[in-house]
Design a protein around this motif. Structure first.
Motif, PDB file in Angstrom:
ATOM      1  N   VAL A  13     -69.356 -42.972 -23.815  1.00 32.63           N
ATOM      2  CA  VAL A  13     -69.668 -44.068 -22.883  1.00 32.63           C
ATOM      3  C   VAL A  13     -70.529 -43.525 -21.746  1.00 32.63           C
ATOM      4  O   VAL A  13     -71.552 -44.126 -21.382  1.00 32.63           O
ATOM      5  CB  VAL A  13     -68.376 -44.733 -22.350  1.00 32.63           C
ATOM      6  N   CYS A  16     -74.026 -42.796 -22.972  1.00 37.18           N
ATOM      7  CA  CYS A  16     -74.825 -44.030 -23.050  1.00 37.18           C
ATOM      8  C   CYS A  16     -75.293 -44.454 -21.663  1.00 37.18           C
ATOM      9  O   CYS A  16     -76.447 -44.853 -21.481  1.00 37.18           O
ATOM     10  CB  CYS A  16     -74.028 -45.152 -23.702  1.00 37.18           C
ATOM     11  N   LYS A  17     -74.400 -44.365 -20.691  1.00 35.39           N
ATOM     12  CA  LYS A  17     -74.754 -44.705 -19.306  1.00 35.39           C
ATOM     13  C   LYS A  17     -75.920 -43.830 -18.836  1.00 35.39           C
ATOM     14  O   LYS A  17     -76.891 -44.317 -18.248  1.00 35.39           O
ATOM     15  CB  LYS A  17     -73.546 -44.514 -18.398  1.00 35.39           C
TER      16      LYS A  17
END
Length: 145
Positions: A13, A16-17
């Motif tokens: 996550v 991806c950020k």
């Protein structure tokens, strides 16, 4: 096991950020280079691949240049770069190399000093490209007309 999977989900996550942030920086033309720990980046990338379905296609061998005689980290251990872009390139190379490797094969990732910089290489012991396909593959840029 569940905690390990949750950690991997959390790591991805944040990855991806960071990719989205880098895309925004790139679109604005800003320089996003930062000091990176090369061995840590390589190890993190290998860990990402280890969690994929392709990990069973072979083993990944780390071949990092040795430490300096004084015991200090080699000069390539840190550099300025765009870590997420570098990681994405390495991830793609590793995944492609694993695709080309048999279950008992190996993919080697190496890093060493090279002419004032560092050289990262990914190699596999797969069969390679069939000779009949070689003529249809071009390397480099095509001449402009």
């Amino acid at each position: 096991s569940v905690a390990n999977h949750l950690r991997r989900i959390g790591d991805n996550v944040f990855r991806c950020k960071n990719i989205i942030q880098n895309l925004l920086v790139f679109s604005r033309g800003e320089d996003a280079k930062e000091v990176i720990d090369v061995p840590a980046l390589l190890d993190d990338t290998i860990q990402l691949v280890a969690g994929s379905r392709k990990a069973g296609h072979g083993r990944i061998v780390r071949k990092y240049a040795e430490r300096n005689p004084s015991g200090s980290p080699p000069s390539w251990a840190t550099t300025r770069s765009r870590p997420l872009q570098l990681q994405q390139v390495l991830l793609n190379l590793l995944m492609n190399a694993l695709d080309a490797t048999d279950a008992d094969g190996a993919v080697t990732i190496s890093v060493a000093n090279k002419e004032g910089g560092i050289e990262l290489a990914v190699a596999d012991d797969g069969t390679g490209i069939s000779p009949d396909l070689s003529p249809s593959i071009s390397v480099g840029s095509q001449p402009q007309k």
